[in-house]
Design an enzyme around this catalytic site. Structure first.
Site, PDB file in Angstrom:
ATOM      1  CE1 TYR A 109      -3.595   2.660   0.960  1.00 36.64           C
ATOM      2  CE2 TYR A 109      -1.770   3.582   2.223  1.00 36.64           C
ATOM      3  CZ  TYR A 109      -3.018   3.714   1.645  1.00 36.64           C
ATOM      4  OH  TYR A 109      -3.698   4.908   1.760  1.00 36.64           O
ATOM      5  CD  GLU A 197      -5.824   4.832  -0.971  1.00 41.82           C
ATOM      6  OE1 GLU A 197      -5.857   4.884   0.263  1.00 41.82           O
ATOM      7  OE2 GLU A 197      -6.836   4.658  -1.664  1.00 41.82           O
TER       8      GLU A 197
END
Ligand code: GDP
Ligand code: MN
Length: 387
Positions: A109, A197
């Protein structure tokens, strides 16, 4: 402003951030020709909507042949995709991203956003990628590694190495991660982003670090500096009433309740929503006509509220300062005469020319409920909510 994954990946590519090869397709035929161009199976078909959780919701599919591309593309395009971010009504899929399937070794992530509490840009990574990051943060916070970057100094190579080492990346991936993080930071700042993101950021068995997903949100207040970004706006993904309101410079946000409300000033909007809730009702929207609204803006705002079919009552709460109460009253009366008002409308106003304003409302011949003060208004709104 939000954009689609395929658009975010185009911006990534401009900044030399590695993304999977692929193209957007608006029809089954287009999907087939992109698959052909890629020339290798499997390919991945990904629904393009402004919401995450598509994988779990059935919006990301792997196709192993031309016939599977045909079958899966026809079921994806036009489907209503429901994910934990779309709400129960879901979103209609109008386009899909067709990409090369990659041999995933691990899913990481990467996230970047302004941290208001410290006035920095927070950069976060986690080895628990591919999952809901909020859940990781709640259950295994030790799996999230974060650095706070002073915007005056910017992200430095040592920050990037700190993140890479935190992820326990092998040296071959550290080498790729550092320039990638620096480019992502550059992208973030240059485009006035509010979020960048990548979930998942993957390592592949053949030693590559690639953004498999891409999300970019732009700060609306910065868009004035980036006219080219406005072309990325997708009206299909936006609430039609919000889009209409933005044309008139009205701050309108749709919500889930049934009491529409129109106010002037964001602070008053907050207080009014509290009041509606205290009265046992739920606001249907947040509509701030702004401090210096004209009768015309009041009319536009009123129309927008009334065109929401969920609205069972309207509460107009205005403090007349720059916008005088008589001008407001004129606007309401004009609007009410033009559109058919089928729901009760409670009006509370205070301030400059309030007496004249009330007189205009009372003599309008319209069925308007004039409240004497806030407490009275709350009771009147509560009565509507109970019916
Ligand atoms: P999201 O669910 O909306 O965040 O969509 P993502 O783009 O993150 O995709 C969801 C999941 O699909 C990923 O976590 C992967 O597990 C899987 N996926 C996406 N692309 C590929 C690919 O190229 N190869 C493989 N094997 N899986 C993929
Ligand atoms: Mn994702």
């Amino acid at each position: 402003m939000k954009i689609h994954e395929y658009q975010a990946k185009q911006i990534f590519a401009k900044y030399s951030i590695p993304v999977s090869k692929g193209k957007v397709a608006f029809s089954v035929d287009e999907a087939l020709s992109v698959a052909k161009e890629l020339g290798k199976y499997p390919v991945v078909l990904k629904a393009q909507i402004h919401a995450g959780g598509r994988g779990k919701g059935g919006g990301v599919k792997l196709a192993n042949s031309e016939s599977e591309v045909k079958e899966l593309a026809s079921s994806l395009i036009g489907m209503t995709l429901v994910t934990h971010q779309t709400g129960p009504e879901g979103k209609i899929v109008k386009k899909i991203l067709v990409e090369e399937g990659l041999p995933i070794e691990s899913e990481l992530y990467f996230g970047m956003l302004p941290d208001r509490a410290t006035g920095t840009i927070a950069v976060m990574v986690s080895s628990a990628g591919g999952m809901d990051i909020e859940e990781v943060a709640a259950k295994e916070p030790e799996k999230i590694i974060k650095v706070n970057v002073d915007p005056l100094l910017g992200l430095q190579p040592y920050h990037a190495r700190q993140l890479a080492f935190g992820l326990k990346l092998a040296p071959e991936f550290v080498k790729q991660f550092v320039p990638m993080a620096l480019s992502l930071y550059k992208l973030f700042v240059e485009n006035d982003c509010s979020l960048v993101e990548i979930n998942p950021l993957i390592t592949t068995f053949d030693g590559r670090l690639i953004a498999l997903d891409a999300k970019i949100n732009f700060d609306d207040n910065g868009l004035i500096r980036h006219k080219e970004l406005l072309e990325l706006r997708d009206p299909d993904e936006e609430d039609p009433l919000e889009l209409e309101a933005s044309k008139y410079n009205l701050n309108y946000i749709k919500m889930n309740g049934n009491i529409g409300n129109m106010v002037n000033g964001a602070g008053l909007a907050m207080a009014t929503m509290d009041l509606i809730k205290l009265a046992g009702a739920e606001p249907a929207n947040f509509l701030d006509v702004g401090g210096g609204a004209s009768a015309e803006m009041v009319e536009k705002g009123f129309r927008i509220i009334l065109s929401d079919p969920n609205v069972k009552g309207v509460f107009i709460n205005i403090f007349g300062g720059i916008l005088r109460c008589d001008v407001l009253a004129e606007g309401i009366v004009q609007a009410a005469k033009k559109v058919e008002v089928k729901v009760p409308v409670v009006i509370r106003m205070e301030g400059t020319n309030v007496e004249k304003g009330r007189e205009i409302l009372q003599q309008s011949g319209l069925n308007l409920i004039v409240a004497s003060d806030l407490k009275d208004a709350a009771q009147k709104v509560a009565a509507i909510a109970r019916n």
